[in-house]
Design a protein around this motif. Structure first.
Motif, PDB file in Angstrom:
ATOM      1  N   ARG A 112     -12.330  -0.400   6.845  1.00 27.05           N
ATOM      2  CA  ARG A 112     -11.270  -0.500   5.845  1.00 27.05           C
ATOM      3  C   ARG A 112     -10.012   0.245   6.294  1.00 27.05           C
ATOM      4  NH1 ARG A 112     -10.638  -2.474   1.119  1.00 27.05           N
ATOM      5  NH2 ARG A 112      -9.069  -1.542  -0.221  1.00 27.05           N
ATOM      6  N   ASP A 113     -10.185   1.392   6.937  1.00 24.20           N
ATOM      7  CA  ASP A 113      -9.033   2.161   7.426  1.00 24.20           C
ATOM      8  C   ASP A 113      -8.207   1.345   8.409  1.00 24.20           C
ATOM      9  OD1 ASP A 113      -9.985   4.656   6.190  1.00 24.20           O
ATOM     10  OD2 ASP A 113     -11.568   4.455   7.687  1.00 24.20           O
ATOM     11  N   ARG A 173       6.714  10.992  -1.124  1.00 25.37           N
ATOM     12  CA  ARG A 173       5.285  11.320  -1.281  1.00 25.37           C
ATOM     13  C   ARG A 173       4.814  12.251  -0.163  1.00 25.37           C
ATOM     14  NH1 ARG A 173       5.235   5.878  -3.166  1.00 25.37           N
ATOM     15  NH2 ARG A 173       4.678   4.948  -1.160  1.00 25.37           N
ATOM     16  N   TRP A 223       8.078   6.457  -0.153  1.00 29.66           N
ATOM     17  CA  TRP A 223       7.004   6.884   0.766  1.00 29.66           C
ATOM     18  C   TRP A 223       7.325   8.268   1.345  1.00 29.66           C
ATOM     19  CZ3 TRP A 223       8.126   7.439   6.098  1.00 29.66           C
ATOM     20  CH2 TRP A 223       7.021   7.680   6.930  1.00 29.66           C
ATOM     21  N   GLY A 282      -2.975   3.397   4.402  1.00 35.17           N
ATOM     22  CA  GLY A 282      -3.695   2.798   3.278  1.00 35.17           C
ATOM     23  C   GLY A 282      -3.456   3.527   1.970  1.00 35.17           C
ATOM     24  N   GLU A 283      -4.520   3.876   1.281  1.00 34.11           N
ATOM     25  CA  GLU A 283      -4.409   4.511  -0.038  1.00 34.11           C
ATOM     26  C   GLU A 283      -4.033   5.978   0.041  1.00 34.11           C
ATOM     27  OE1 GLU A 283      -4.502   2.978  -3.043  1.00 34.11           O
ATOM     28  OE2 GLU A 283      -4.487   1.204  -1.762  1.00 34.11           O
ATOM     29  N   ALA A 284      -4.323   6.595   1.181  1.00 26.51           N
ATOM     30  CA  ALA A 284      -4.025   8.029   1.355  1.00 26.51           C
ATOM     31  C   ALA A 284      -3.337   8.219   2.701  1.00 26.51           C
ATOM     32  CB  ALA A 284      -5.320   8.837   1.297  1.00 26.51           C
ATOM     33  N   GLN A 287       0.860  -1.188   0.000  1.00 29.77           N
ATOM     34  CA  GLN A 287       0.000   0.000   0.000  1.00 29.77           C
ATOM     35  C   GLN A 287       0.895   1.237   0.000  1.00 29.77           C
ATOM     36  OE1 GLN A 287      -1.625  -1.681   3.583  1.00 29.77           O
ATOM     37  NE2 GLN A 287      -0.986   0.076   4.826  1.00 29.77           N
ATOM     38  N   PRO A 288       0.435   2.355  -0.623  1.00 36.47           N
ATOM     39  CA  PRO A 288       1.319   3.526  -0.751  1.00 36.47           C
ATOM     40  C   PRO A 288       1.578   4.261   0.562  1.00 36.47           C
ATOM     41  CG  PRO A 288      -0.848   3.980  -1.695  1.00 36.47           C
ATOM     42  CD  PRO A 288      -0.822   2.520  -1.363  1.00 36.47           C
ATOM     43  N   PHE A 289       0.640   4.162   1.509  1.00 35.53           N
ATOM     44  CA  PHE A 289       0.822   4.839   2.797  1.00 35.53           C
ATOM     45  C   PHE A 289       0.542   3.853   3.926  1.00 35.53           C
ATOM     46  CE2 PHE A 289      -0.116   8.282  -0.187  1.00 35.53           C
ATOM     47  CZ  PHE A 289       0.958   9.121   0.063  1.00 35.53           C
ATOM     48  N   ASP A 314       0.836   7.856   9.315  1.00 36.65           N
ATOM     49  CA  ASP A 314       1.988   8.235   8.483  1.00 36.65           C
ATOM     50  C   ASP A 314       2.743   9.421   9.080  1.00 36.65           C
ATOM     51  OD1 ASP A 314      -0.259   7.201   6.378  1.00 36.65           O
ATOM     52  OD2 ASP A 314       1.763   6.660   5.692  1.00 36.65           O
ATOM     53  N   ALA A 365      -5.449  -1.487   7.067  1.00 36.49           N
ATOM     54  CA  ALA A 365      -4.078  -1.083   6.733  1.00 36.49           C
ATOM     55  C   ALA A 365      -3.207  -1.058   7.999  1.00 36.49           C
ATOM     56  CB  ALA A 365      -4.084   0.300   6.073  1.00 36.49           C
TER      57      ALA A 365
END
Lengths: 243, 243
Positions: free
Chosen positions: B93-94, A217, A214, A179-181, A174-176, A186, B97
Motif C-alpha cells: 500500500r505504501d 502540514r 501540504w 500517502g495518508e501520513a 492524498q494528504p502526503f 515528503d 502512493a
C-alpha cells in the motif's frame, strides 16, 4: 530506551542558528520521524577539515556511535536499518525504491528550479569566509553570475510551477506524497521548501495552491519542528532584489 | 482459474494491429503482470460512440464483467483490488502512493518531452479519419504545427535527456524503478518508450545509456510481449523528416 548518541553536522549561515541546507533538512525531518534526538553542530563550507573523518566534504554528516554516514539518502537508509523498531521512514521495502526516485527527482529537477529563485538570498546569509567559495562554485555550475541567475524572477516562478506539476496532481488524491501520513518521500521534497523558507523572503507557493496546504502540514509536524526554524532576518532578505 | 472475461479497447493506427498509445501500453503490461488475458479491440479517435458506455471519450477502457473502467491509473488500481491473489502491481500500500507520483511524472514531464520528438510520426501512422482531429487538438495544445513542433530535434533530444535524469540516477542502484523486479511504476514510464518504438524510427536512448538496458529488460518481460509489438513500417517512418 535512552537517547541514541547521535551527532549531526549541519550547514549554517553567518548566524550559526540559521540552518538552511535542503539536504540537512531531509535528515532533520527523518530523525524527528524516528523520534531520535541528536546533537546538532553548525558547520560551514570553509570547515572541510572538520568533517574530514567522513572522507568527503559535504553535510549532512551523521555520527552514530562509531559510524559516520554522509549523504542524506544514505543517512535515511542507515536510520531505517539501524532503528527498525521505530516508525518506518518508507513503510515497506517496495516503497524504498520509489522514494529513491522521488528523492532524485527533488535533487535533479526541483533543487535547480528553486536555486534559480533564491540563490542570491542564500549567498547573502553566508558567513564571510564561505562567500567566495559559494559564489565561484555556483556561478561555474550555472554558467552565470548569481545576480544574473535570479534576475528573470517571473520566468523562474513559472518554471517552478511546471516542475511541481506531478507533485500537485498527486496531492489532489492524498494528504502526503507518501500517502495518508508523511514519510521520507515528503521530507526529500520539503527540504527544498525549507531551504527557501530559511533564506529568502520569496513566497514560492500561492495560498490557494494545494502544495501550500501540504507544506503547512509538514511545518506543523513533530510539534512544529520546521516552523520553529530560525529564519534570515527580514531586513536582509528585503534588501536583496536585483535592480 | 479460468481466464477472466476482460475486454481492452486500445488505440490503433491505420494498421489495426499498430497499437501505440502510451497509456494503453501501461495497461497491457499491467494485465501481463497479473497474468490476465484480454480480448483486445482496436479503437480509433473517431470511434467515440463505441466507448460511450464508459461515459468518457478516451482509451484504454477495460471491461471486466459488468464493470467498465477508463484511465490507465484507475485500471491499475482496479486490477490490484479485483485480483489480489495475483502478483501485486505495487508490492504494498505504501508503494501505491509513490507509484502514483511516478505515473504523474511520466504523464506531465516525460510524455510532452517525447511528444516533441515523435508527434509527427504518430500523426503519419493514423487512419485517415483520425488525422484532422489529432492534428488540430495537438496543434492547439502545443501552440504550433506538428512540423514546427518536432523540427528542433537535437534540442528536444537534449531536453528528454534532462527530463530522464532522476530515472537514470535511480537505475544506477537497482535494475527496475520499482526495485529488484518490475512493477507498475516501471510500466507507467515504459509506456512512453513503447509509444515511440511503435510509431517512430527515432532512437531516444544511446546504446550505452543505463536506461537502454532497462528498456531491453522490459521488452523481454512476459515472454517478449512488448518486443513482439507491431511497429510502423520503416518506409513510412523513414520518410518523415522535416526538410
Amino acid at each position: 530506551m535512552s537517547s541514541a548518541p547521535l551527532t549531526l553536522y549541519e550547514l549554517a549561515g553567518a548566524d550559526p542558528e540559521l540552518r538552511f541546507s535542503p539536504h540537512c533538512w531531509k535528515t532533520r525531518m527523518a530523525l524527528a520521524h524516528k523520534g531520535l534526538e541528536s546533537q546538532r553542530i553548525a558547520w560551514r563550507f570553509s570547515d572541510k577539515a572538520r568533517i574530514a573523518f567522513s572522507r568527503q566534504g559535504a553535510v549532512p554528516v551523521l555520527v552514530d556511535g562509531d559510524q559516520s554516514i554522509s549523504d542524506s539518502w544514505r543517512i535515511a537508509l542507515h536510520l531505517e536499518q539501524r532503528y527498525p523498531e521505530r516508525p518506518s521512514l518508507f513503510g515497506s521495502r517496495d516503497a524504498i525504491a520509489l522514494a529513491g526516485f522521488v528523492n532524485r527527482w527533488a535533487d535533479s529537477m526541483l533543487l535547480p528550479a528553486v536555486a534559480r529563485i533564491i540563490l542570491l538570498d542564500v549567498y547573502e546569509q553566508l558567513a564571510d569566509e564561505d562567500r567566495e567559495y559559494f559564489r565561484s562554485s555556483r556561478e561555474a555550475h550555472f554558467g552565470t553570475s548569481l545576480e544574473q541567475l535570479v534576475a528573470p524572477q517571473a520566468k523562474h516562478l513559472e518554471q517552478l510551477r511546471q516542475v511541481l506539476a506531478p507533485l500537485r496532481q498527486t496531492l489532489k488524491g492524498q494528504p502526503f506524497l507518501a500517502g495518508e501520513a508523511p514519510a521520507y518521500a515528503d521530507y526529500s521534497v520539503f527540504g527544498m521548501f525549507m531551504w527557501a523558507r530559511c533564506t529568502s523572503g520569496e513566497e514560492l507557493l500561492a495560498p490557494n495552491d494545494i502544495l501550500h496546504a501540504w507544506r503547512e502540514r509538514l511545518l506543523d509536524a513533530f510539534g512544529g519542528l520546521a516552523r520553529a526554524a530560525t529564519l534570515a532576518s527580514p531586513l536582509e532578505t528585503g534588501a536583496r532584489h536585483v535592480q
